[in-house]
Scaffold this motif. Structure first.
Motif, short mmCIF file in Angstrom:
data_model
loop_
_atom_site.label_atom_id
_atom_site.label_comp_id
_atom_site.label_asym_id
_atom_site.label_seq_id
_atom_site.Cartn_x
_atom_site.Cartn_y
_atom_site.Cartn_z
N LYS A 207 0.81 -1.22 0.00
CA LYS A 207 0.00 0.00 0.00
C LYS A 207 0.85 1.26 0.00
O LYS A 207 0.49 2.26 -0.65
CB LYS A 207 -0.95 0.00 1.20
CG LYS A 207 -2.07 1.01 1.09
CD LYS A 207 -3.09 0.81 2.20
CE LYS A 207 -4.27 1.76 2.04
NZ LYS A 207 -5.05 1.50 0.81
N GLU A 208 1.96 1.25 0.72
CA GLU A 208 2.79 2.45 0.79
C GLU A 208 3.43 2.80 -0.55
O GLU A 208 3.94 3.91 -0.73
CB GLU A 208 3.86 2.31 1.88
CG GLU A 208 4.80 1.16 1.71
CD GLU A 208 4.33 -0.08 2.44
OE1 GLU A 208 5.20 -0.86 2.86
OE2 GLU A 208 3.10 -0.28 2.59
N TYR A 209 3.40 1.85 -1.49
CA TYR A 209 3.91 2.12 -2.84
C TYR A 209 2.78 2.34 -3.84
O TYR A 209 3.00 2.30 -5.05
CB TYR A 209 4.81 0.98 -3.29
CG TYR A 209 6.12 0.92 -2.53
CD1 TYR A 209 7.24 1.65 -2.94
CD2 TYR A 209 6.22 0.16 -1.37
CE1 TYR A 209 8.42 1.60 -2.23
CE2 TYR A 209 7.41 0.10 -0.64
CZ TYR A 209 8.51 0.83 -1.08
OH TYR A 209 9.69 0.79 -0.37
N GLU B 182 -4.51 -3.44 1.29
CA GLU B 182 -3.67 -3.34 2.48
C GLU B 182 -3.11 -4.73 2.76
O GLU B 182 -3.65 -5.50 3.55
CB GLU B 182 -4.48 -2.84 3.67
CG GLU B 182 -3.69 -2.68 4.96
CD GLU B 182 -2.57 -1.66 4.86
OE1 GLU B 182 -1.49 -2.02 4.35
OE2 GLU B 182 -2.77 -0.52 5.29
N SER C 229 3.56 -1.32 6.61
CA SER C 229 3.11 0.05 6.32
C SER C 229 3.33 0.94 7.53
O SER C 229 3.72 2.11 7.39
CB SER C 229 1.63 0.05 5.94
OG SER C 229 1.42 -0.63 4.71
N GLU D 140 5.88 4.32 7.81
CA GLU D 140 5.45 5.66 8.19
C GLU D 140 6.32 6.24 9.29
O GLU D 140 6.48 7.46 9.40
CB GLU D 140 4.00 5.63 8.66
CG GLU D 140 3.00 5.34 7.56
CD GLU D 140 1.57 5.24 8.09
OE1 GLU D 140 1.40 5.37 9.32
OE2 GLU D 140 0.66 5.03 7.27
N PHE E 192 11.79 5.53 4.76
CA PHE E 192 11.04 4.87 3.70
C PHE E 192 11.68 5.22 2.36
O PHE E 192 11.68 6.37 1.93
CB PHE E 192 9.59 5.34 3.75
CG PHE E 192 8.74 4.91 2.57
CD1 PHE E 192 8.73 3.60 2.14
CD2 PHE E 192 7.96 5.83 1.89
CE1 PHE E 192 7.95 3.20 1.07
CE2 PHE E 192 7.18 5.45 0.81
CZ PHE E 192 7.17 4.13 0.40
N LYS F 115 11.45 5.15 -1.36
CA LYS F 115 10.35 5.01 -2.31
C LYS F 115 10.77 4.33 -3.61
O LYS F 115 9.96 3.71 -4.29
CB LYS F 115 9.75 6.39 -2.62
CG LYS F 115 9.15 7.08 -1.40
CD LYS F 115 8.72 8.50 -1.69
CE LYS F 115 7.50 8.55 -2.59
NZ LYS F 115 6.98 9.94 -2.71
N GLU G 184 11.50 10.19 4.21
CA GLU G 184 11.26 9.61 2.91
C GLU G 184 12.43 9.94 1.99
O GLU G 184 12.81 11.11 1.88
CB GLU G 184 9.96 10.13 2.28
CG GLU G 184 8.70 9.53 2.88
CD GLU G 184 7.48 9.86 2.05
OE1 GLU G 184 7.62 10.49 0.98
OE2 GLU G 184 6.37 9.49 2.46
#
Length: 467
Positions: A23-25, A30, A36, A40, A44, A46, A334
């Motif tokens: 989900k974070e990508y 989920e 995840s 947060e 992270f 990306k 991030e």
């Protein structure tokens, strides 16, 4: 600035986990709520990329900090001869431990050099079901049979001679599952629970103590044996199991069948995520200051690009991996630049600070499936029709520079992609518009036009002995 020098470190590799199904990508499901959460709270990355699309060369790049062309741990050699950062950690006084059920993370291949302890036996799972008969089980899966029934009968004879009736029962269940006569899910646990229990016990016995480097490799996401309860909100479980009954490595799947296969894959991610949370709880109970690095060695195709698993070339889905650094004293950050898994070498040694991760371009390589398919899967290449056999001959070199990636292939068309957080595309951009990226590949590797001769020149007998 944040350094990992002298920190307790736990490096967790979830085998075959592509970033695109998290989900974070940007994924809609989920699949990994725990991962995840830590993404947060910690660092992270990306746009993290593996330097190879399968286990052995990818781990060799992580441990050596080099590309496959330089460390030479590929399907052509099946041997890791380079130096590993684990050796330097040991020299610094670290206790170093590796726990895995992945047979490619094995001392006989050189990949676990530097570890005080390298536990890497598939028996973690299989010995629970067929004590004393695991060697026979491996043998029958390395040979060709006219039918699955013949395969089982050969195994049953061996088990019967030893009085291993439990092994015979397990083998029969697997036969029925393989042939689709009944639907079971005997392989949703490839040893994750056992690995967690082993690590927890080692901490309890003070076998793992300050300062330590713990490496964990989980194999569940490598397969599609998700438990029904983890996927029934997403897909029809029974229909998905039917797709698995006769699934080739180079399948022809409709979009509907592909979605069912992806649903099972997502279920394995959820299954593993639960085990990751348990691992973290166990480790932090003894050492709350531990820094965790969560990643994968490569991704997975589930019918995407007309292939399954993670062979036949480089695609973004195979090399784009999650990368999260989390723990006490780790910033909430991030990183937008590209990060290569081989960058973990200097990060873990404290030669690169966390905030300095990221670079303009990263490279990946693939040295061919032909030898890999024969040696590891025992599959007859000739059974593939001519229009598919070219995939078995293919080799790839790739570069990702900023948000564009170029994949130079030997036996299939070159592929160009644009990286983002909204999924991937199976349609290539026009390679002619991105000759600057092709030039980057040629400057790093030379002109990559040829065949997989570099694989064909492997020392076949030597490789077979190692395997």
């Amino acid at each position: 600035m944040t350094s990992l020098e002298d920190r307790n470190i736990c490096l967790v590799v979830v085998d075959s986990l592509t970033a695109f199904n998290l989900k974070e990508y940007g994924y809609e499901r989920e699949t990994a709520p725990f991962l995840s959460k830590v993404a947060e709270e910690g660092v992270f990355c990306k746009f993290a990329y593996s330097n190879a699309p399968w286990t052995f060369p990818s781990h060799a790049s992580m441990f050596s900090g080099k590309l496959p062309v330089d460390h030479e741990a590929t399907s052509a050699t099946m041997s890791f001869e380079d130096e590993s950062f684990v050796e330097e950690l040991s020299e610094r006084g670290y206790h170093t431990h590796s726990y895995s059920v992945n047979s490619l993370i094995a001392p006989k291949l050189g990949i676990t050099k530097g570890f005080d302890e390298a536990f890497v036996e598939n028996e973690v799972f299989f010995e629970n079901e067929m004590p004393g008969n695991y060697e026979a089980w491996k043998k029958i899966h390395e040979e060709s049979y006219d039918s699955e029934l013949d395969r089982y009968m050969d195994f049953a004879k061996s088990a019967l001679k030893k009085g291993e009736f439990r092994s015979m029962e397990f083998g029969l269940k697997q036969l029925l599952d393989d042939t689709g006569l009944i639907n079971h899910q005997y392989f949703e646990n490839h040893g994750a629970d056992e690995l967690n229990e082993l690590a927890s016990w080692k901490f309890d016995q003070d076998v793992i103590s300050d300062k330590f480097f713990l490496f964990m490799n989980y194999m569940e996401v490598h397969g599609y044996g998700a438990p029904r309860e983890l996927v029934e909100d997403w897909i029809d479980y029974d229909e998905a199991r039917e797709v698995l009954e006769d699934l080739d490595l180079i399948p022809e799947l409709s979009e509907e069948k592909k979605d069912l296969l992806v649903g099972l894959y997502d279920g394995q991610i959820r299954y593993t995520d639960i085990r990751l949370k348990k691992l973290v709880e166990n480790v932090r109970e003894e050492h709350p200051d531990t820094v965790f690095i969560f990643t994968s060695d490569h991704g997975q195709n589930s019918g995407h690009y007309g292939v399954r698993n993670h062979q036949y070339g480089v695609w973004e889905r195979l090399i784009r991996v999650p990368l999260v650094i989390w723990g006490e004293g780790i910033p909430d950050l991030e990183i937008e630049e590209n990060v290569a898994l081989r960058d973990l070498h200097d990060l873990i040694l404290g030669k690169t600070e966390v905030e300095d991760l990221g670079k303009e371009k990263v490279f990946a390589e693939y040295y061919g499936a032909k030898n890999f398919t024969v040696k590891f899967g025992g599959r007859d290449i000739e059974r593939y029709p001519g229009d598919k056999r070219h995939l078995l001959e293919n080799t790839s070199k790739a570069v990702v520079k900023r948000r564009k990636g170029y994949i130079r292939n030997s036996h299939i068309d070159d592929f160009v992609f644009e990286a983002g957080m909204d999924g991937f595309s199976e349609e290539s951009l026009d390679p002619e518009d991105h000759q600057d990226l092709r030039q980057e590949i040629e400057e790093r590797f030379g002109d990559h036009k040829g065949s997989s001769d570099d694989v064909e020149r492997s020392k076949d007998e030597e490789v077979k002995d190692k395997l």
